[in-house]
Design a protein around this motif. Structure first.
Motif, PDB file in Angstrom:
ATOM      1  N   THR A   1      33.290 -15.313 -27.501  1.00  0.00           N
ATOM      2  CA  THR A   1      32.217 -15.678 -26.572  1.00  0.00           C
ATOM      3  C   THR A   1      31.012 -14.809 -26.906  1.00  0.00           C
ATOM      4  O   THR A   1      31.161 -13.686 -27.381  1.00  0.00           O
ATOM      5  CB  THR A   1      32.604 -15.443 -25.103  1.00  0.00           C
TER       6      THR A   1
ATOM      7  N   ARG B   1      44.648 -16.106 -25.566  1.00  0.00           N
ATOM      8  CA  ARG B   1      44.306 -17.445 -26.071  1.00  0.00           C
ATOM      9  C   ARG B   1      44.633 -17.570 -27.556  1.00  0.00           C
ATOM     10  O   ARG B   1      45.183 -18.571 -28.003  1.00  0.00           O
ATOM     11  CB  ARG B   1      42.814 -17.737 -25.855  1.00  0.00           C
ATOM     12  N   VAL B   2      44.297 -16.530 -28.326  1.00  0.00           N
ATOM     13  CA  VAL B   2      44.524 -16.594 -29.772  1.00  0.00           C
ATOM     14  C   VAL B   2      46.014 -16.627 -30.092  1.00  0.00           C
ATOM     15  O   VAL B   2      46.454 -17.337 -30.994  1.00  0.00           O
ATOM     16  CB  VAL B   2      43.861 -15.395 -30.480  1.00  0.00           C
TER      17      VAL B   2
ATOM     18  N   ALA C   1      41.145 -13.104 -24.278  1.00  0.00           N
ATOM     19  CA  ALA C   1      40.881 -13.726 -25.589  1.00  0.00           C
ATOM     20  C   ALA C   1      42.101 -13.595 -26.490  1.00  0.00           C
ATOM     21  O   ALA C   1      42.473 -14.533 -27.200  1.00  0.00           O
ATOM     22  CB  ALA C   1      39.659 -13.086 -26.247  1.00  0.00           C
TER      23      ALA C   1
ATOM     24  N   VAL D   1      32.690 -11.356 -26.741  1.00  0.00           N
ATOM     25  CA  VAL D   1      34.044 -10.995 -27.176  1.00  0.00           C
ATOM     26  C   VAL D   1      34.199 -11.383 -28.639  1.00  0.00           C
ATOM     27  O   VAL D   1      33.944 -12.534 -29.010  1.00  0.00           O
ATOM     28  CB  VAL D   1      35.138 -11.700 -26.348  1.00  0.00           C
TER      29      VAL D   1
ATOM     30  N   ARG E   1      43.436 -22.365 -33.584  1.00  0.00           N
ATOM     31  CA  ARG E   1      44.326 -21.527 -32.774  1.00  0.00           C
ATOM     32  C   ARG E   1      43.641 -21.074 -31.485  1.00  0.00           C
ATOM     33  O   ARG E   1      44.225 -21.105 -30.420  1.00  0.00           O
ATOM     34  CB  ARG E   1      44.783 -20.290 -33.569  1.00  0.00           C
TER      35      ARG E   1
END
Lengths: 364, 364
Positions: A167, B92-93, B89, B162, A92
C-alpha cells in the motif's frame, strides 16, 4: 486500424522498430528484449493479441514493464523471468489469477517484455498500453490518470529478489519507495502493477498501441526498401512531423537516483537544438523557442535507417532526424497534464501541442 | 526464572528500564513506545505472555519490531498501528493467520512495540526474542542464525505505506532492499518477519527475554530505592560486569544510510574509553585494549539512576556506568559470529568474551 492477432517471430523486428520510435528515447533498448523474445518464440507458440473490444469485463489484467534506469537494463538479461516472478508475487498478494498481460508502456523494449511475459506464462497480451509512449516514473500512466489504485505493485530482479509495495499513501509515494527498492536491487527490474479488471483496463488504457507500433515499424522498413526518408514515413503513420535534421554535437548524461538524466544538443541548418531527458526525451528547444514538449512524443531517429536512438545510446556525431508525434488525447486532459505534463518534470514550459500537427492526434 | 504471565500497566516501567539496558544503546528509545503501550492498556486488557514451553507446535508466530534509524523513530508516533499493518500484509502474502507475536529484539523500545501490536491485534506475546539484545540489521537475528527463511518480510510506516520484500536471494539482500525502501518511507518503520511455526520459534528464539528484561528493571528500581549502585544491580541480575565509570566527553554521530553511526568517548579514572556504535554500541576500547565487543552487550547507564542512555541521547557531560553483559550462547556459535560477530560490522577485533564474566552466560 487492422488489429494484430498474434506476435510471431516475424512480427518482432517491425514491432521493435516502431516501439523504439514511440519510446521517445526511453522505455529500454528494444534490442536485448527482442533477443529474449525471439529465443522464447522458438520454444513457445506465437502469443495471442487481444483487442480491448474483445477483452472480457471480468478478465484479470496486470500491466507489466521494465522499471529502473535504461542505462542499466541495457546490460541485463533475464528480464522476462524476473517480471513473471513479479506477476506471481502480485497474484499471491491479491489472491487473483491473472488472465491477460497489458504493456505498461508501448515505448522501447517495454513493448516486447510483456510479450515475453505472456509467452512464459501462457497468457494473451492486450493491444493497448498504459502510456501510449514511455514515461520514467511509476505514477506516470493512464492507470493513475484514470484513478485506478496502483498498489499492490511488485518488482522483480534477475537474481530472484521480489519487492512488493503493498500500500502507498499516494502514487508519488509508490514511485519514491519502489525507486529506492529497485536501486537497491541494481537499478533494474520488471514491474507488475496494477491488477485490474478487463472493464477497468478498457476504460483506462491507450488502445491499439501494439498495432500502431507495428505499423510505424512497417512504414520505416518500407521507406528503407524504397530509399525514401524513414523519418517522414514514421511521421506520416503516427500523425507527427519531422521537426529538424542535424548532427549530435554534445551529450550530457548521468545515472542518478535510478534515472538517466541529461540533455543532447543537435547542430541543424537552422542552429542548435537542445533536448532535455529523464530516461525519455522531454523538451526540445531551439534557443528559447519550444519545438515540442512532453506529453507529446519527441524521438531522435538515425537519419539513414529511421531507427530510434535511445537516450543511453546518443553520442557525438550521429546524423539524426528529430521527430515530434502528438500524444494520445488521454494524455492531454487536465488530470493527465498534472501527472505527465512539463510541470511534473520540473519544467515551466507551456504544454502546448507541437505546432502544425494539431487539430488533434490521429490516436484516441 | 519465574515467567511473566501478562503485561499490565504496572509492568511497563520496569520492563522498559530492563529492555533499555539490553538494548545496548539501540533498539529504539523505550520512552515513546512506553507511552503508546500505556495508552493502549487503558482501553485494552493486559496482554497475555506465553513461554516458549507452552507455545503450540502449530502456532503461527510473527516476529515484529522497529526497523530504521532510532534517531528518527524517536520523533515518530503511531508505530503500533503501522506494525499491525505490516503483520496484516504478511498474512495476505502468506495466506496464514498469525496467532502469536514474538519480539524481534528485546532491546529498547522494541521490547514494548510487540506488546502494543499484540494488544491491538488481540494476540499473545511470547516470552522470548530473536536477538537477546538489539542489532541494527535485518539479518542479524537468531531466526537467520537458525537458518529460517526471512522472507516474505513486511515494513509499514505511520502514513499507511507498506512494503513487502517477497523473496530475496540472500539475507543481506533483504537488508539492503528493505533498508532502501524504509529510508524512502522516512527511515522509520514497523517490521513483521519472518512468519514461523511455534516449533520453529521454540528452536530459534532466545528464551525468557521479557522475563530477563523485567528482572533487570526491577533490580535497578530496587537499587535506586535502597540507594545502592543500580549498574551493579543490573550486572548482578544479567551476569554482567561494570566495566568502568566516567563522564561523556565527546560524541560523534551521523544518520547515514538509515543508521545512526558514530562513537562516544568516556573520561574515566583509568583514562579514556571509546565506544563505537551503529545504532547499537559495538566495541569498547581503552586505547588498544578491547574491554568488550559485539556480540556481547555493551550498555551505557546513567550512573545515578541506572537508566540506559540510547546512542541518540548520548551527550557531553553525562555521568555514566559502562556495563558489559555476556551474550546468550546462541550468539556465540560459529554460525552466529559470522552474522553478528565483530567482522560483520567491519571490525577486526577478536570476538573474545568479556574478561571476568565467563565461563558462560547465565542465559541459554
Amino acid at each position: 486500424v487492422t488489429g494484430l492477432d498474434q506476435i510471431a517471430p516475424e512480427t518482432i523486428a517491425p514491432l521493435a522498430l516502431g516501439a523504439g520510435i514511440l519510446g521517445t528515447g526511453g522505455g529500454g533498448d528494444p534490442y536485448p528484449n527482442s533477443l529474449e523474445l525471439r529465443a522464447l518464440l522458438q520454444t513457445h507458440p506465437p502469443v495471442p493479441v487481444v483487442g480491448l473490444a474483445e477483452l472480457p469485463d471480468d478478465a484479470v489484467v496486470v500491466s507489466v514493464g521494465g522499471f529502473g534506469a535504461p542505462t542499466v537494463s541495457f546490460e541485463k538479461v533475464g528480464r522476462g523471468p524476473a517480471t513473471v516472478r513479479a506477476v506471481r508475487a502480485l497474484e499471491r498478494v491479491t489472491g487473483r489469477t491473472v488472465t491477460h498481460i497489458v504493456p505498461a508502456e508501448i515505448g522501447g523494449g517495454n513493448a516486447l517484455l510483456p510479450v515475453s511475459v505472456a509467452a512464459l506464462a501462457g497468457l494473451s497480451v492486450i493491444d493497448a498500453d498504459g502510456m501510449g509512449r514511455a514515461f520514467p516514473e511509476a505514477q506516470m500512466n493512464t492507470w493513475c490518470i484514470a484513478g485506478l489504485e496502483l498498489t499492490p505493485a511488485a518488482f522483480g530482479d534477475a537474481h530472484g529478489n521480489v519487492t512488493v509495495v503493498a500500500t502507498a499513501d499516494s502514487p508519488t509515494s509508490l514511485e519514491r519507495i519502489a525507486r529506492a527498492a529497485v536501486v537497491a536491487m541494481g537499478a533494474s527490474s520488471g514491474s507488475a502493477f496494477p491488477v485490474m479488471t478487463g472493464e477497468e483496463c478498457r476504460y483506462a488504457a491507450v488502445p491499439d498501441s501494439m498495432t500502431l507500433a507495428l505499423h510505424i515499424g512497417e512504414a520505416v522498413l518500407a521507406a528503407r526498401a524504397a530509399h525514401e526518408d524513414p523519418a517522414a514515413a514514421a511521421a506520416e503513420v503516427s500523425g507527427g512531423r519531422v521537426l529538424a535534421e542535424g548532427k549530435v554535437v554534445d551529450v550530457n548524461r548521468q545515472t542518478t537516483g535510478g534515472f538517466a538524466r541529461g540533455s543532447v544538443s543537435l547542430l541543424t541548418a537552422d542552429g542548435d537544438i537542445v533536448v532535455d531527458f529523464q530516461n525519455e526525451l522531454l523538451v526540445a528547444r531551439a534557443g528559447s523557442e519550444v519545438l515540442a514538449c512532453v506529453p507529446d512524443l519527441i524521438s531522435i531517429l538515425e537519419r539513414e535507417t529511421g531507427s530510434a536512438i535511445s537516450t543511453e545510446h546518443l553520442r557525438y556525431g550521429q546524423r539524426v532526424s528529430l521527430l515530434g508525434i502528438p500524444a494520445p488525447a488521454v494524455l492531454r486532459t487536465e488530470a493527465a497534464l498534472a501527472i505527465v505534463g512539463p510541470a511534473a518534470f520540473g519544467f515551466t514550459e507551456d504544454p502546448a501541442p507541437i505546432p502544425g500537427v494539431y487539430g488533434g492526434s490521429r490516436r484516441r
